[in-house]
Design a protein around this motif. Structure first.
Motif, PDB file in Angstrom:
ATOM      1  N   GLU A  56      22.461 147.353  73.920  1.00 14.51           N
ATOM      2  CA  GLU A  56      22.682 145.757  74.124  1.00 14.51           C
ATOM      3  C   GLU A  56      23.155 145.318  72.531  1.00 14.51           C
ATOM      4  O   GLU A  56      24.676 144.966  73.485  1.00 14.51           O
ATOM      5  N   SER A  60      27.570 144.689  74.119  1.00 11.41           N
ATOM      6  CA  SER A  60      28.019 143.286  74.220  1.00 11.41           C
ATOM      7  C   SER A  60      29.462 142.960  73.680  1.00 11.41           C
ATOM      8  O   SER A  60      30.240 142.113  73.685  1.00 11.41           O
ATOM      9  N   TYR A  62      30.990 146.131  74.719  1.00  7.07           N
ATOM     10  CA  TYR A  62      32.286 146.702  76.282  1.00  7.07           C
ATOM     11  C   TYR A  62      32.223 146.110  77.262  1.00  7.07           C
ATOM     12  O   TYR A  62      33.005 146.114  78.204  1.00  7.07           O
ATOM     13  N   LEU A  63      30.814 145.185  77.936  1.00 11.21           N
ATOM     14  CA  LEU A  63      31.123 144.406  79.259  1.00 11.21           C
ATOM     15  C   LEU A  63      30.568 142.940  78.654  1.00 11.21           C
ATOM     16  O   LEU A  63      29.937 141.901  78.082  1.00 11.21           O
ATOM     17  N   SER A  64      31.275 142.445  79.804  1.00  7.75           N
ATOM     18  CA  SER A  64      31.367 140.697  80.484  1.00  7.75           C
ATOM     19  C   SER A  64      30.753 140.357  81.414  1.00  7.75           C
ATOM     20  O   SER A  64      30.523 141.707  82.656  1.00  7.75           O
ATOM     21  N   PRO A  65      30.418 139.314  81.699  1.00  5.81           N
ATOM     22  CA  PRO A  65      30.178 140.208  83.789  1.00  5.81           C
ATOM     23  C   PRO A  65      30.415 139.756  84.345  1.00  5.81           C
ATOM     24  O   PRO A  65      30.768 139.843  85.784  1.00  5.81           O
ATOM     25  N   LYS A  66      32.492 139.481  84.319  1.00  5.02           N
ATOM     26  CA  LYS A  66      33.194 140.698  85.131  1.00  5.02           C
ATOM     27  C   LYS A  66      33.168 141.429  85.153  1.00  5.02           C
ATOM     28  O   LYS A  66      34.221 141.777  85.992  1.00  5.02           O
ATOM     29  N   LYS A  69      35.503 144.865  78.803  1.00  4.78           N
ATOM     30  CA  LYS A  69      35.826 144.510  78.310  1.00  4.78           C
ATOM     31  C   LYS A  69      37.609 145.623  77.689  1.00  4.78           C
ATOM     32  O   LYS A  69      36.712 146.821  77.857  1.00  4.78           O
ATOM     33  N   THR A 117      28.688 149.812  83.829  1.00  6.11           N
ATOM     34  CA  THR A 117      29.790 149.475  83.736  1.00  6.11           C
ATOM     35  C   THR A 117      30.189 149.224  85.330  1.00  6.11           C
ATOM     36  O   THR A 117      30.999 148.968  85.794  1.00  6.11           O
ATOM     37  N   LEU A 120      28.488 146.399  87.494  1.00  2.33           N
ATOM     38  CA  LEU A 120      29.285 144.911  87.589  1.00  2.33           C
ATOM     39  C   LEU A 120      30.281 145.086  88.092  1.00  2.33           C
ATOM     40  O   LEU A 120      31.178 144.229  88.611  1.00  2.33           O
ATOM     41  N   ASN A 124      31.500 143.352  91.812  1.00  2.00           N
ATOM     42  CA  ASN A 124      32.261 142.020  91.046  1.00  2.00           C
ATOM     43  C   ASN A 124      33.491 142.444  92.785  1.00  2.00           C
ATOM     44  O   ASN A 124      33.772 141.791  93.206  1.00  2.00           O
TER      45      ASN A 124
END
Length: 127
Positions: A56, A60, A62-66, A69, A117, A120, A124
């Motif tokens: 977690e 927070s 390395y990743l975003s909802p899109k 990162k 990853t 996501l 997307n």
């Protein structure tokens, strides 16, 4: 005289799932209140909880909802870098030796990060 068989706690929920090949799989939903009882399983459950907390934290960063990162100072390149980041964060005082991070925690977190990853990216890309 043999011991009595351990009575396992009931799962929170049970359901069946039919796979594409026609086979049926029974799925049990459990949490820490109804984990399976067995020799050494309490240690495994404690370790999985630690790995989930570390994941977690890493997610927070390395990743975003899109999707993925851009990280200014990446630390998932090696177990040593992850260990140093965990020490810097101060959030995981129970992680005390690099051996544990190198052999168990880093591969678990790296695998989960890769899965999330890719998920996501697929989400997307979908129209």
């Amino acid at each position: 005289m043999p011991r009595k068989k351990t009575v396992q706690p009931e799962p929170l929920e049970t359901f069946q799932l039919t796979l594409e090949d026609g086979s049926v799989v029974e799925i049990e939903v459990r949490n820490e209140t109804c984990n399976i009882i067995g020799r050494g399983l309490h240690k495994r459950d404690k370790h999985e909880d630690l790995c989930n907390r570390i994941f977690e934290y890493v997610a927070s960063i390395y990743l975003s909802p899109k999707g993925a990162k851009k990280v200014k100072q990446p630390f998932m390149g090696s177990a040593r870098e992850l260990d140093a980041e965990l020490a810097r964060s101060g959030l995981f005082p129970e992680v005390t030796d690099l051996q544990s991070v190198r052999k168990r925690i880093y591969p678990n977190v790296k695998r989960q990060l890769g899965i999330f990853t890719k998920a996501l990216e697929q989400k997307n890309k979908a129209p």
